[in-house]
Design a protein around this motif. Sequence first.
Motif, PDB file in Angstrom:
ATOM      1  N   ARG A 162      -8.482  -3.063   8.647  1.00 34.09           N
ATOM      2  CA  ARG A 162      -9.634  -2.216   8.355  1.00 34.09           C
ATOM      3  C   ARG A 162      -9.171  -0.805   7.983  1.00 34.09           C
ATOM      4  O   ARG A 162      -9.709  -0.180   7.072  1.00 34.09           O
ATOM      5  N   ASN A 163      -8.144  -0.315   8.662  1.00 33.96           N
ATOM      6  CA  ASN A 163      -7.642   1.035   8.398  1.00 33.96           C
ATOM      7  C   ASN A 163      -6.918   1.141   7.060  1.00 33.96           C
ATOM      8  O   ASN A 163      -7.061   2.145   6.371  1.00 33.96           O
ATOM      9  N   SER A 203       1.111   4.157  -3.102  1.00 31.13           N
ATOM     10  CA  SER A 203       0.539   5.460  -2.764  1.00 31.13           C
ATOM     11  C   SER A 203       1.485   6.583  -3.186  1.00 31.13           C
ATOM     12  O   SER A 203       2.697   6.466  -3.110  1.00 31.13           O
ATOM     13  N   SER A 211      -8.404  -7.071  -8.709  1.00 33.32           N
ATOM     14  CA  SER A 211      -9.832  -7.393  -8.755  1.00 33.32           C
ATOM     15  C   SER A 211     -10.123  -8.597  -9.638  1.00 33.32           C
ATOM     16  O   SER A 211     -11.157  -9.233  -9.503  1.00 33.32           O
ATOM     17  N   ASN A 271      -7.112  -1.005   4.427  1.00 30.09           N
ATOM     18  CA  ASN A 271      -7.759  -1.705   3.312  1.00 30.09           C
ATOM     19  C   ASN A 271      -8.126  -0.779   2.164  1.00 30.09           C
ATOM     20  O   ASN A 271      -8.020  -1.157   1.008  1.00 30.09           O
ATOM     21  N   ARG A 272      -8.554   0.426   2.456  1.00 33.43           N
ATOM     22  CA  ARG A 272      -8.960   1.334   1.375  1.00 33.43           C
ATOM     23  C   ARG A 272      -7.773   1.787   0.536  1.00 33.43           C
ATOM     24  O   ARG A 272      -7.940   2.253  -0.574  1.00 33.43           O
ATOM     25  N   TYR A 273      -6.562   1.648   1.054  1.00 32.57           N
ATOM     26  CA  TYR A 273      -5.371   2.060   0.304  1.00 32.57           C
ATOM     27  C   TYR A 273      -4.685   0.899  -0.406  1.00 32.57           C
ATOM     28  O   TYR A 273      -3.765   1.103  -1.177  1.00 32.57           O
ATOM     29  N   ARG A 274      -5.132  -0.299  -0.122  1.00 34.30           N
ATOM     30  CA  ARG A 274      -4.573  -1.472  -0.800  1.00 34.30           C
ATOM     31  C   ARG A 274      -5.280  -1.639  -2.131  1.00 34.30           C
ATOM     32  O   ARG A 274      -6.480  -1.468  -2.230  1.00 34.30           O
ATOM     33  N   GLN A 275      -4.513  -1.999  -3.143  1.00 34.97           N
ATOM     34  CA  GLN A 275      -5.085  -2.214  -4.463  1.00 34.97           C
ATOM     35  C   GLN A 275      -4.987  -3.706  -4.772  1.00 34.97           C
ATOM     36  O   GLN A 275      -4.036  -4.166  -5.379  1.00 34.97           O
ATOM     37  N   ALA A 302       0.833  -1.201   0.000  1.00 35.25           N
ATOM     38  CA  ALA A 302       0.000   0.000   0.000  1.00 35.25           C
ATOM     39  C   ALA A 302       0.870   1.254   0.000  1.00 35.25           C
ATOM     40  O   ALA A 302       0.576   2.230  -0.689  1.00 35.25           O
TER      41      ALA A 302
END
Length: 109
Positions: free
Chosen positions: A68-69, A40, A78, A71-75, A36
């Motif tokens: 949880r913190n 970034s 998909s 996760n939104r920055y991990r890619q 991450a």
Amino acid sequence: MSGENERDSENTLKKIVIDGLSNFRLQAAYIAYSEAYDKSTDLEVKKYLNQNMMDLQQNRIDYQTFYRNINRYRQIDSSQHQLKSSIKTQSKSEWRNQMRKIEREKRHK
């Protein structure tokens, strides 16, 4: 002048390096953090990721909160999550008939 401040903050902000990871859970968390961090480009995000990694290392937060913190920055790729394999079902008699047919074809070739 603001360009100099940005360069200075980029130089002082570095990825946390943890040596000798014997704890598997901490090692896995560090790998997630590292990916991450590397992907970034925003300095605030990097600061946030560093803070979460330090908090986890010092047992201020647990692993669930850490993931949880960040996760939104991990890619996460998909394509791995969207592959849905279809399962073809077959009755036992259909399977037997298919196997007999294959065996017959093998004998007569």
